[in-house]
Design an enzyme around this catalytic site. Structure first.
Site, PDB file in Angstrom:
ATOM      1  N   TYR A 155      42.526  26.001  76.447  1.00 54.86           N
ATOM      2  CA  TYR A 155      42.255  25.617  77.652  1.00 54.86           C
ATOM      3  C   TYR A 155      41.474  24.278  77.358  1.00 54.86           C
ATOM      4  O   TYR A 155      40.565  24.390  76.813  1.00 54.86           O
ATOM      5  CB  TYR A 155      41.442  26.705  78.436  1.00 54.86           C
ATOM      6  CG  TYR A 155      40.830  25.835  79.854  1.00 54.86           C
ATOM      7  CD1 TYR A 155      41.470  26.138  81.141  1.00 54.86           C
ATOM      8  CD2 TYR A 155      39.821  25.181  79.932  1.00 54.86           C
ATOM      9  CE1 TYR A 155      40.982  25.522  82.278  1.00 54.86           C
ATOM     10  CE2 TYR A 155      39.380  24.707  80.973  1.00 54.86           C
ATOM     11  CZ  TYR A 155      39.739  24.779  82.205  1.00 54.86           C
ATOM     12  OH  TYR A 155      39.294  24.194  83.523  1.00 54.86           O
ATOM     13  N   GLU A 169      43.196  19.052  84.425  1.00 59.63           N
ATOM     14  CA  GLU A 169      43.068  20.357  83.672  1.00 59.63           C
ATOM     15  C   GLU A 169      44.406  20.746  82.903  1.00 59.63           C
ATOM     16  O   GLU A 169      45.565  20.716  83.728  1.00 59.63           O
ATOM     17  CB  GLU A 169      42.889  21.379  84.613  1.00 59.63           C
ATOM     18  CG  GLU A 169      42.695  23.012  84.068  1.00 59.63           C
ATOM     19  CD  GLU A 169      42.458  24.065  85.254  1.00 59.63           C
ATOM     20  OE1 GLU A 169      41.245  24.602  85.341  1.00 59.63           O
ATOM     21  OE2 GLU A 169      43.419  24.362  85.622  1.00 59.63           O
TER      22      GLU A 169
END
Ligand code: GDP
Ligand code: MN
Length: 398
Positions: free
Chosen positions: A112, A200
């Site tokens: 991530y 993101e």
């Protein structure tokens, strides 16, 4: 403003962050044709993904890996023919009108990585985790130590040595380190140059080792971007990515009239001026046991027309069974609101209880207008202060 994954992938690719090839399609036929092309070009795995402004698609069955045109047809028909219900959508789900058909990849490991503003420290921050793929909120909750953050110095941006150190701490090794570090630096640059509120990548992945890439390759295979609406005026290219079909229609109508409106789940429609007063009105409604149906700030420069439109929007929400008007007339004049209440009553009618609390500029004129309209608006009650108003409306809908 949010954009779709396929648009975010384009921005990533433009910033030289590696992304598998793919195309956005709107029909099953085009999804099949694109799959055919990818397979013909030598891909063995293709991924079909719903393009909606909500996450959790994988678990909802709206990200499907396919190996043939028949599988692609089935996946595309399913996604375009069913509403997607995920943890982020609410039980009624959302319609899917666009799909991304992209080259699928084999995954060795998922990470991530994101950049956003840390408001408590007042600095843009890179957030990364070796526990990618899953929802970062879950990781934050269950294993907060697995989330690493680096504050980005506004004078230098994310520096190469910082990015390499972070990549190493995340467990990237060999040639992956330089790839991951470059991606993080470019992502930080993209965040800055687009006036984003969040960028993101989840997951950022490493592919299994191959002959031409013995340490695997680092790729972005999902991206979620949000931009600061107040800075959009200087990004016409981003404005062009806006997809109004993804927004709540009532919120769009409100925006067009200069109203700040956010739809909520409750039953008490609130019409307030000023964001702070709107927030405290929602609080006090909740304190009295009610649930607000919306946040609505008509602003300081509202006109009779825009306030009437505000009533139309509130009353157009079938769940609303009571309305609370709470106005402190500063720049806004109370008589404008009162006239708008009367106009809205004539036009749409108040079949549900209406509680009005007005204070401030031209309040006496406003009270006279409402007094004269009492027979026209039989469901209306007036309140002296906010607590009384909240109690009245909560009682009325209980
Ligand atoms: P989200 O659920 O809306 O966040 O959608 P993602 O694009 O992140 O996909 C969810 C999950 O599906 C990922 O975390 C991966 O595990 C898997 N996935 C997505 N694309 C691929 C792919 O090309 N290959 C493989 N093997 N898995 C994928
Ligand atoms: Mn994802």
């Amino acid at each position: 403003m949010k954009i779709h994954e396929y648009q975010a992938r384009q921005l990533l690719a433009d910033a030289r962050i590696p992304v598998p090839a793919g195309r956005m399609v709107e029909t099953v036929e085009d999804a099949v044709a694109e799959t055919e092309q990818l397979l013909a070009a030598g891909e063995t795995l293709v991924v079909v993904k719903a393009q909606v402004h909500a996450g959790g698609r994988g678990k909802a069955g709206f990200v499907k890996l396919v190996r043939s045109v028949d599988e692609a047809r089935e996946a595309a028909s399913f996604m375009l023919g069913n509403r997607m219900v995920s943890v982020q959508t609410g039980p009624e789900g959302i319609e899917v009108n666009r799909l991304l058909v992209a080259a699928g990849v084999d995954i060795e490991k998922e990470y991530y990585v994101a950049v956003t503003l840390d408001r408590s420290r007042g600095v843009n921050t890179l957030i990364a985790s070796a526990e990618g793929g899953v929802e970062i909120e879950t990781v934050a909750h269950e294993n907060p130590d697995a989330i690493l953050t680096v504050a980005i110095d506004p004078r230098t941006g994310l520096e190469a040595f910082e990015a390499r150190a972070l990549a190493t701490r995340l467990g990237f090794h060999g040639r992956q380190i330089q790839q991951a570090a470059s991606i993080m630096q470019r992502l930080a640059g993209l965040y800055e140059s687009t006036d984003a509120s969040i960028v993101e990548i989840n997951p950022l992945i490493v592919t299994p080792p191959s002959e031409d890439a013995p340490d695997g390759r680092v790729l972005a295979i999902d991206a979620k971007f949000g931009f600061d609406d107040n800075a959009l005026f200087r990004h016409p290219d981003l404005q062009a990515m806006h997809d109004p079909t993804e927004e709540n229609p009532a919120e769009i109508r409100a925006q067009e009239s200069g109203l700040s409106y956010v739809a909520l789940d409750g039953t008490i429609g609130c019409l307030v001026n000023g964001a702070g007063l709107a927030m405290s009105t929602m609080d006090i409604v909740k304190l009295h046991g009610g649930e607000p149906a919306n946040f609505l700030d008509v602003g300081g420069s509202a006109t009779k027309e825009s306030v009437t439109e505000a009533f139309r929007i509130i009353l157009g929400d079938g769940r609303v069974n009571g309305v609370l008007v709470n106005i402190f007339g500063g720049i806004m004049r109370c008589d404008t609101i009162a006239s708008a209440i009367v106009a809205a009553a004539k036009e749409v009618g108040f079949e549900v209880p209406l509680v009005v609390r007005l204070e401030g500029t031209e309040v006496d004129a406003a009270r006279r207008i409402l007094e004269d309209a009492k027979t026209e608006i039989p469901t209306m009650r007036t309140a002296g202060d906010l607590a009384e108003a909240a109690a009245l409306v909560c009682d009325a809908v209980a």
